[in-house]
Design a protein around this motif. Structure first.
Motif, short mmCIF file in Angstrom:
data_model
loop_
_atom_site.label_atom_id
_atom_site.label_comp_id
_atom_site.label_asym_id
_atom_site.label_seq_id
_atom_site.Cartn_x
_atom_site.Cartn_y
_atom_site.Cartn_z
N PHE A 96 10.70 -5.11 -7.79
CA PHE A 96 10.53 -3.77 -7.21
C PHE A 96 9.09 -3.46 -6.82
CE2 PHE A 96 14.61 -2.89 -9.64
CZ PHE A 96 15.40 -2.84 -8.49
N MET A 97 8.17 -4.40 -7.03
CA MET A 97 6.81 -4.28 -6.46
C MET A 97 6.04 -3.06 -6.96
SD MET A 97 8.04 -5.15 -2.52
CE MET A 97 9.40 -3.96 -2.53
N LEU A 98 6.33 -2.61 -8.17
CA LEU A 98 5.69 -1.42 -8.74
C LEU A 98 4.80 -1.83 -9.91
CD1 LEU A 98 8.90 0.74 -8.78
CD2 LEU A 98 6.76 1.51 -7.75
N PRO A 99 3.99 -0.92 -10.41
CA PRO A 99 3.33 -1.20 -11.69
C PRO A 99 4.37 -1.30 -12.80
CG PRO A 99 2.37 0.73 -10.61
CD PRO A 99 3.64 0.40 -9.88
N LEU A 117 5.89 7.00 -10.79
CA LEU A 117 6.51 5.67 -10.75
C LEU A 117 7.89 5.73 -10.11
CD1 LEU A 117 5.74 4.00 -14.19
CD2 LEU A 117 5.16 3.13 -11.92
N MET A 118 8.62 6.80 -10.43
CA MET A 118 9.97 6.92 -9.88
C MET A 118 9.92 7.22 -8.39
SD MET A 118 12.02 8.53 -13.07
CE MET A 118 13.57 8.45 -12.20
N ASN A 119 8.91 7.96 -7.96
CA ASN A 119 8.75 8.18 -6.52
C ASN A 119 8.44 6.84 -5.83
OD1 ASN A 119 8.76 10.21 -4.45
ND2 ASN A 119 6.57 9.80 -4.20
N GLU A 146 0.83 -1.21 0.00
CA GLU A 146 0.00 0.00 0.00
C GLU A 146 0.87 1.26 0.00
OE1 GLU A 146 -3.09 0.21 -0.61
OE2 GLU A 146 -3.29 2.36 -0.21
N ALA A 147 1.95 1.25 0.75
CA ALA A 147 2.80 2.45 0.83
C ALA A 147 3.40 2.80 -0.53
CB ALA A 147 3.91 2.23 1.86
N ILE A 148 3.71 1.78 -1.32
CA ILE A 148 4.27 2.04 -2.66
C ILE A 148 3.20 2.60 -3.57
CG2 ILE A 148 5.23 0.91 -4.72
CD1 ILE A 148 7.05 -0.67 -2.97
N ARG A 149 1.97 2.06 -3.46
CA ARG A 149 0.88 2.62 -4.26
C ARG A 149 0.69 4.10 -3.94
NH1 ARG A 149 -4.41 -0.82 -3.63
NH2 ARG A 149 -5.17 0.95 -4.84
N GLN A 150 0.73 4.41 -2.66
CA GLN A 150 0.55 5.81 -2.23
C GLN A 150 1.68 6.68 -2.78
OE1 GLN A 150 -1.99 7.04 -0.55
NE2 GLN A 150 -3.02 5.16 0.12
N ALA A 151 2.89 6.14 -2.78
CA ALA A 151 4.04 6.92 -3.24
C ALA A 151 3.93 7.22 -4.75
CB ALA A 151 5.34 6.17 -2.93
N CYS A 152 3.31 6.30 -5.50
CA CYS A 152 3.16 6.52 -6.95
C CYS A 152 2.10 7.58 -7.23
CB CYS A 152 2.75 5.23 -7.65
SG CYS A 152 4.01 3.95 -7.64
N TYR A 153 1.21 7.76 -6.27
CA TYR A 153 0.05 8.65 -6.46
C TYR A 153 0.39 9.99 -5.83
CZ TYR A 153 -4.95 9.94 -6.07
OH TYR A 153 -6.16 10.56 -6.17
#
Ligand SMILES: *Cc1c(COP(=O)(O)O)cnc(C)c1O
Length: 396
Positions: free
Chosen positions: A198-201, A249-251, A17-24
Motif C-alpha cells: 500500500f506504499m504508506l508509512p 494515514l487512513m487518508n 509523493e501524492a500519498i505523502r501529501q495525502a497523509c499530511y
C-alpha cells in the motif's frame, strides 16, 4: 544515506509523493461525517484488493504484527490447536505469538526456501480426528526467503481432509502486489499492513474476516481490548473508532487504494511480476542463486539472493548504504549472512529497479565477488525494454 535514491528493502516501501501529501493533512473531527468519507472508502477499497464480496474489514493503528494478534485474539481460546509451517522468520514469529497466547501449535518444520507443504497440512488435518485444530496458518509470501506459498492448495487440503478449521493468511508482503483471492481460496482471516503493497508509512494493521471468523469472535475467549473487532465494528457504524483513529494515514490509504484501482489491480500484479522477473534474470546473469528453491515459489515482491560460501551477505547491505546511499535487505534468522534481499514491491518502475540492480553490481564488485559490471543490468534491460512497435506501458 540518500533521500533521493529509492529503497529496495521489502518494506517499508517507496512512497509516491501524492500519498505523502495525502497523509499530511489538517486535523479534522474524527467523530464527524468527514471521517466517514475517509473510513468507508478505505474499508470498501481493501475488500476489493482482497477480492472479497463480504469480508468484514478492520483497520487498526498498529502494524502487520498487530494484525496477527487481532486475528488470533478475536477468534481463539487458550489451548486451541493451531497448525502452522515454519519456513522463514515471519512464519516463525507468528508461531511464537501463538505460543505466547497459550495456543497449542503443531509446527510443520519446512526448509527455508520451500513453500508450505500442502500434503503435510492435509496429513495433519486427517490425523486430527477430534478437530482440535481450530486454525491453519499460512504466510502467503515469506519475506525472509522470497518464497510464495500456494494458498489454493491449502484450501484444497482442508477440504480434502473434511476438516472445519479456519484458514488464516498473512498477506503482509503480498496483498496489493500479488494476486490474493480471499473468497475463492476460502480465507477466513487475511492480515496485512500499510507499509508494503500500500506504499504508506508503517502504522496500520489491516485485517479481513470472513463470516465464519466473525462467528468465532462470539465464542473466542482470549483477552482482547484494543484489537476487539466488536468494539471496532460498533465504532464504524458511527463513522468512528473506539479510540482516536490515525486519520492522516487512513487518508493516505484511501488514495493508495484509488491509485491501485486506477492502475488496475491485475496491472499492478503484472508490473510486480515483470519487475521481479528482471531481478531474477539479473541474479542468474551474476551466477547467483535465489534462496527460493523452485520457480513455482518465486516471490514477485522480494528476492532473497544467496551469496557464495564464506562470504558475508550482510556486507553487501552495509556497503550499499555506506558508499552508495542505497538500501537493500539483510538476511534474517537462519539465513542471516547467507542472503541479501532486494525488495521489489510497491511504488516501483522498471527504471528504478535498474538503478537498484546497477548499484548492487557495483557493491558486489567492490567486495571482490566475481561479477561483471552491467551483466545483471543488461539481462534485466533486455527483458524490460519495449522495443520498436510495442506500445508504451506507462499509464496515460
Ligand atoms: C513485514 C511483515 C510482517 C510484519 O509486519 P510489521 O508491520 O513489521 O509488524 C509480517 N509478515 C510478513 C510476511 C511481513 O513481510
Amino acid at each position: 544515506m540518500s533521500f533521493q535514491n529509492p529503497v529496495f528493502i521489502p518494506g517499508p516501501t517507496n512512497m509516491p509523493e501524492a500519498i505523502r501529501q495525502a497523509c499530511y493533512m489538517p486535523t479534522i473531527d474524527h467523530r464527524s461525517p468527514v471521517f466517514g468519507k475517509i473510513l468507508h472508502p478505505c474499508l470498501d477499497g481493501v475488500r476489493k484488493v482482497l477480492k472479497s464480496e463480504s469480508a468484514h474489514i478492520f483497520i487498526f493503528p498498529s502494524t502487520g504484527t498487530g494484525g496477527w494478534e487481532a486475528a488470533l485474539s478475536n477468534t481463539l481460546s487458550a489451548g486451541d490447536g493451531v497448525l502452522a509451517a515454519r519456513n522463514g522468520m515471519f512464519s516463525h514469529r507468528w508461531i511464537d505469538m501463538c505460543q505466547r497466547h497459550g495456543l497449542n501449535v503443531t509446527v510443520v518444520e519446512t526448509p527455508w526456501g520451500n513453500g508450505i507443504p500442502a500434503d503435510k497440512y492435509e496429513d495433519a488435518l486427517r490425523a486430527d480426528k477430534d478437530h482440535k485444530i481450530k486454525v491453519v496458518l499460512a504466510t502467503h509470501n515469506e519475506t525472509a526467503t522470497g518464497v510464495k506459498s500456494d494458498i489454493a492448495a491449502l484450501r484444497k487440503a482442508l477440504d480434502a481432509a473434511g476438516h472445519p478449521a479456519m484458514l488464516f493468511v498473512d498477506g503482509v508482503s503480498s496483498i496489493g502486489s500479488m494476486d490474493f483471492r480471499m473468497d475463492e481460496w476460502g480465507v477466513d482471516v487475511a492480515v496485512t499492513g500499510s507499509q508494503k503493497g500500500f506504499m504508506l508509512p508503517a502504522g496500520l494493521a489491516i485485517v479481513g474476516l470472513s463470516e465464519k471468523a466473525m462467528k468465532a469472535v462470539e465464542t473466542a475467549k482470549l483477552p482482547r481490548t484494543f484489537f476487539d473487532v466488536r468494539d471496532m465494528a460498533k465504532g464504524y457504524a458511527n463513522n468512528a473508532f473506539p479510540y482516536t483513529p490515525p486519520v492522516g494515514l487512513m487518508n493516505g490509504l484511501k488514495l493508495s487504494l484509488e491509485m491501485i484501482q486506477a492502475e488496475g489491480l491485475e496491472n499492478v500484479f503484472a508490473r510486480h511480476h515483470r519487475i521481479a522477473e528482471g531481478v531474477r534474470l539479473a541474479v542468474a546473469a551474476w551466477g547467483l542463486k535465489l534462496c527460493a528453491t523452485s520457480p513455482d515459489v518465486y516471490s514477485d515482491t522480494v528476492s532473497a539472493i544467496c551469496t557464495p560460501e564464506g562470504f558475508n551477505a550482510t556486507d553487501i547491505v552495509t556497503v550499499a548504504a555506506r558508499d552508495y546511499g542505497m538500501a537493500f535487505g539483510v538476511g534474517l534468522g537462519e539465513v542471516a549472512g547467507k542472503v541479501f534481499r532486494i525488495g521489489h514491491l510497491g511504488s516501483l518502475t522498471d527504471a528504478m529497479m535498474l538503478s537498484g540492480l546497477a548499484t548492487a553490481e557495483m557493491v558486489m564488485v567492490d567486495l571482490g565477488l566475481a561479477i561483471k559490471l552491467g551483466s545483471g543490468v543488461a539481462a534485466a534491460q533486455e527483458y524490460y525494454r519495449i522495443g520498436s512497435g510495442k506500445s508504451s506501458r506507462l499509464a496515460a
